[in-house]
Design a protein around this motif. Structure first.
Motif, PDB file in Angstrom:
ATOM      1  N   PRO A 282      -5.088   5.433   1.107  1.00 17.08           N
ATOM      2  CA  PRO A 282      -3.955   4.265   0.389  1.00 17.08           C
ATOM      3  C   PRO A 282      -4.535   3.594  -0.888  1.00 17.08           C
ATOM      4  O   PRO A 282      -5.585   3.457  -1.062  1.00 17.08           O
ATOM      5  CB  PRO A 282      -3.858   3.338   1.516  1.00 17.08           C
ATOM      6  CG  PRO A 282      -4.656   3.838   2.769  1.00 17.08           C
ATOM      7  CD  PRO A 282      -5.647   4.903   2.495  1.00 17.08           C
ATOM      8  N   LYS A 283      -3.546   3.369  -1.909  1.00 18.19           N
ATOM      9  CA  LYS A 283      -3.677   2.517  -3.101  1.00 18.19           C
ATOM     10  C   LYS A 283      -3.032   1.435  -2.658  1.00 18.19           C
ATOM     11  O   LYS A 283      -1.939   1.509  -2.359  1.00 18.19           O
ATOM     12  CB  LYS A 283      -3.064   3.299  -4.155  1.00 18.19           C
ATOM     13  CG  LYS A 283      -4.225   4.591  -4.395  1.00 18.19           C
ATOM     14  CD  LYS A 283      -3.909   5.037  -5.775  1.00 18.19           C
ATOM     15  CE  LYS A 283      -5.028   6.124  -6.088  1.00 18.19           C
ATOM     16  NZ  LYS A 283      -4.438   7.111  -7.168  1.00 18.19           N
ATOM     17  N   TRP A 284      -3.473   0.148  -3.258  1.00 21.15           N
ATOM     18  CA  TRP A 284      -2.770  -1.224  -3.213  1.00 21.15           C
ATOM     19  C   TRP A 284      -2.022  -1.151  -4.593  1.00 21.15           C
ATOM     20  O   TRP A 284      -2.960  -1.213  -5.617  1.00 21.15           O
ATOM     21  CB  TRP A 284      -3.852  -2.110  -3.060  1.00 21.15           C
ATOM     22  CG  TRP A 284      -4.271  -2.338  -1.701  1.00 21.15           C
ATOM     23  CD1 TRP A 284      -3.893  -3.488  -0.709  1.00 21.15           C
ATOM     24  CD2 TRP A 284      -5.128  -1.783  -0.792  1.00 21.15           C
ATOM     25  NE1 TRP A 284      -4.501  -3.528   0.448  1.00 21.15           N
ATOM     26  CE2 TRP A 284      -5.150  -2.301   0.367  1.00 21.15           C
ATOM     27  CE3 TRP A 284      -5.878  -0.486  -1.036  1.00 21.15           C
ATOM     28  CZ2 TRP A 284      -5.879  -1.668   1.372  1.00 21.15           C
ATOM     29  CZ3 TRP A 284      -6.529   0.102   0.069  1.00 21.15           C
ATOM     30  CH2 TRP A 284      -6.761  -0.634   1.113  1.00 21.15           C
TER      31      TRP A 284
ATOM     32  N   TRP B  33       0.525   5.848   0.532  1.00 22.83           N
ATOM     33  CA  TRP B  33      -0.116   7.025   0.581  1.00 22.83           C
ATOM     34  C   TRP B  33       0.741   8.022   1.116  1.00 22.83           C
ATOM     35  O   TRP B  33       1.815   7.791   1.212  1.00 22.83           O
ATOM     36  CB  TRP B  33      -1.424   6.656   1.450  1.00 22.83           C
ATOM     37  CG  TRP B  33      -0.998   6.500   2.823  1.00 22.83           C
ATOM     38  CD1 TRP B  33      -1.022   7.458   4.037  1.00 22.83           C
ATOM     39  CD2 TRP B  33      -0.643   5.223   3.468  1.00 22.83           C
ATOM     40  NE1 TRP B  33      -0.611   6.840   5.084  1.00 22.83           N
ATOM     41  CE2 TRP B  33      -0.267   5.411   4.861  1.00 22.83           C
ATOM     42  CE3 TRP B  33      -0.409   3.815   3.004  1.00 22.83           C
ATOM     43  CZ2 TRP B  33       0.082   4.582   5.764  1.00 22.83           C
ATOM     44  CZ3 TRP B  33       0.032   3.014   3.912  1.00 22.83           C
ATOM     45  CH2 TRP B  33       0.156   3.199   5.139  1.00 22.83           C
TER      46      TRP B  33
ATOM     47  N   SER C 107      -0.167  -4.331  -6.653  1.00 16.84           N
ATOM     48  CA  SER C 107      -0.041  -5.799  -6.427  1.00 16.84           C
ATOM     49  C   SER C 107       0.151  -6.489  -7.643  1.00 16.84           C
ATOM     50  O   SER C 107      -0.396  -6.174  -8.791  1.00 16.84           O
ATOM     51  CB  SER C 107      -1.399  -6.432  -5.785  1.00 16.84           C
ATOM     52  OG  SER C 107      -1.267  -7.624  -5.251  1.00 16.84           O
TER      53      SER C 107
ATOM     54  N   GLY D 270      -8.231  -2.635  -1.996  1.00 17.94           N
ATOM     55  CA  GLY D 270      -7.569  -4.014  -1.775  1.00 17.94           C
ATOM     56  C   GLY D 270      -8.370  -5.253  -1.965  1.00 17.94           C
ATOM     57  O   GLY D 270      -8.055  -6.465  -1.830  1.00 17.94           O
TER      58      GLY D 270
ATOM     59  N   GLU E 226      -8.151   0.648  -4.787  1.00 15.79           N
ATOM     60  CA  GLU E 226      -8.316   1.530  -3.906  1.00 15.79           C
ATOM     61  C   GLU E 226      -9.134   1.212  -2.616  1.00 15.79           C
ATOM     62  O   GLU E 226      -9.238   1.490  -1.670  1.00 15.79           O
ATOM     63  CB  GLU E 226      -9.191   2.756  -4.350  1.00 15.79           C
ATOM     64  CG  GLU E 226      -8.615   3.495  -5.550  1.00 15.79           C
ATOM     65  CD  GLU E 226      -9.229   4.638  -6.076  1.00 15.79           C
ATOM     66  OE1 GLU E 226     -10.452   4.789  -5.785  1.00 15.79           O
ATOM     67  OE2 GLU E 226      -8.668   5.305  -7.023  1.00 15.79           O
TER      68      GLU E 226
ATOM     69  N   LYS F 214       0.943  -1.245  -0.064  1.00 14.99           N
ATOM     70  CA  LYS F 214      -0.044   0.095   0.033  1.00 14.99           C
ATOM     71  C   LYS F 214       0.852   1.297  -0.060  1.00 14.99           C
ATOM     72  O   LYS F 214       2.004   1.326   0.747  1.00 14.99           O
ATOM     73  CB  LYS F 214      -0.935   0.092   1.166  1.00 14.99           C
ATOM     74  CG  LYS F 214      -1.879  -0.829   1.319  1.00 14.99           C
ATOM     75  CD  LYS F 214      -2.940  -0.455   2.436  1.00 14.99           C
ATOM     76  CE  LYS F 214      -2.655  -1.337   3.830  1.00 14.99           C
ATOM     77  NZ  LYS F 214      -3.518  -1.077   4.736  1.00 14.99           N
TER      78      LYS F 214
END
Ligand SMILES: [Zn+2]
Length: 428
Positions: free
Chosen positions: A175-177, A107, A179, A135, A133, A105
């Motif tokens: 937070p942005k994930w 941010w 992956s 998860g 946005e 994550k």
């Protein structure tokens, strides 16, 4: 767009087969391996695993990176200046197959655009980044935000994969994930199992525990108490292989559906499913191994690992109860869709259903060709497919899906694969 195309071409030409040994044997050797004698047994006694440090990296720019969640993998962060960051993604141990899983994550208190370089120890860039946005819902990163660095040499072998990937994203206070693939952790897989288990003919129960004491969960589809014929399905021995899991999920949902075909099938056949063979590896963000540091799909001969042992014991118990296993499949992911059946000269008439099935699926899904690579080696068993066949007489297959195969197609393929298997088993 340009980079995506280059990346797709590179990925398409390199060998990332999850059937390769941990020492990265190129595809040409794999092809040769089929005709050779018995392969040596790979040791599967525990090897040390470096546990990932978990927490939040706080940078001078009031920017934060976190791996403090299940499925995460992030091993180091450097702030390079000018809104550029370098992230290190490292394996649980080595040697290891080239499947560098990452998930983190990010941010900031100062919303802006930043660039992140992903570096992978001695490995190379396999997975196209997904962004989320919440998860839960992921989509591929916009191709204009993705860049490869050092695109590798030649057009074949793992060295053709890019050395690094660089992504540019807008970050803010939320937070942005980011992956490697969509996140399906032990918790989310259990939610799926629990939701299906609301149906009266589906139950789930533990068949063992992992090194870290996570349950090995088995889902049982059983509508008719008198059934003694069953299908065995497993997935995710290798944690990053999410596309294989997604096809398995659609396959099981189709067999569990209220269609006439599924209802009739269930009056004659049971289905046993281990949807998550390596929950420790998945939750720890491993590239490939379990918490014993071992590739589980090399342990179906010696059974040194608790995950494989639990399935072996389960199958032995069911066989002792008089069950006949009529089909087995193990779902994986690699660089493209591939079937790995047992060669017809080895499996004979018993394997006819596997080849008929492959043909039927291919006829219904002509838009995407799937390679078929039969294997003559079944002993030592080592891999699940061989164990299923040699020890329990199952016509068995390794069902591989591409890392980048479109998700809507994966769902369709799982559905078609289930319908065609049900049809063939009912005809027998
Ligand atoms: Zn695999």
């Amino acid at each position: 767009m340009k980079y995506t195309l280059i990346y797709a071409l590179l990925i398409g030409t390199i060998l990332l087969s999850c059937k390769n040994s941990a020492t990265l044997i190129p595809e040409k050797k794999e092809a040769g391996y089929q005709g050779q004698g018995a392969s040596p047994v790979v040791p599967t006694v525990n090897r040390p695993v470096q546990k990932q440090w978990k927490g939040i990296w706080t940078m001078d720019s009031q920017t934060y990176f976190s791996n403090d969640f299940d499925g995460a993998r992030l091993n180091g962060v450097a702030e390079d200046g000018n809104d550029h960051y370098t992230l290190w993604i490292t394996a649980e141990n080595t040697p290891i197959n080239v499947s560098p899983w990452y998930s983190f994550k990010v941010w900031t208190e100062q919303p802006r655009e930043i660039t992140i370089k992903l570096s992978y120890q001695d490995s190379r860039s396999r997975y196209y980044p997904k962004i989320s946005e919440d998860g839960i819902n992921f989509k591929p990163l916009d191709s204009t935000a993705f860049n490869v660095i050092n695109p590798g040499e030649g057009d074949f072998g793992i060295k053709a994969a890019p050395e690094f990937a660089e992504i540019t994203i807008e970050i803010g206070e939320e937070p942005k994930w980011i992956s490697a693939q969509e996140l399906y952790t032990s918790t989310s897989v259990q939610s799926w199992v629990d939701s299906l288990s609301l149906k009266p003919f589906i139950s789930n129960y533990e068949i063992g525990r992992t090194h870290e004491n996570r349950p090995m969960q088995l889902m049982e589809i059983k509508e008719n108490p008198n059934n003694k014929k069953a299908v065995m399905i497993i997935s995710r021995q290798h944690p990053p292989e999410v596309t294989g899991f997604l096809v398995m999920k659609s396959f099981i949902e189709t067999i569990s559906s209220e269609s006439q075909q599924a209802k009739e099938f269930r009056t004659n056949f049971d289905v046993f499913v281990v949807p998550l063979m390596n929950p420790d590896g998945v939750d720890n963000g491993h590239w490939r191994h379990n918490m014993g540091g071992i590739d589980l799909n090399r342990d179906w001969e010696n059974f040194n690992q608790p995950e494989t042992k639990s399935v072996r014991n389960f199958l032995n118990k069911k066989s002792n109860e008089g069950y006949e296993f009529v089909f087995g499949a193990d779902f994986h992911s690699t660089w493209d869709d591939i079937y790995y059946p047992i060669d017809s000269t080895v499996i004979g008439k018993k394997g006819k259903i596997v080849y008929d099935w492959i043909e039927n699926i291919s006829e219904r899904l002509p838009q995407k060709r799937t390679n078929v690579k039969p294997s003559k080696n079944t002993k030592p068993t080592m891999v699940s497919r061989n164990y299923f066949y040699v020890n329990h007489g199952m016509p068995a297959i390794v069902f591989e899906l591409g890392d980048n195969t479109p998700r809507a197609f994966l769902k369709e393929k799982g559905k078609v694969a289930a319908e065609e298997l049900m049809r063939l088993l009912m005809e027998e």
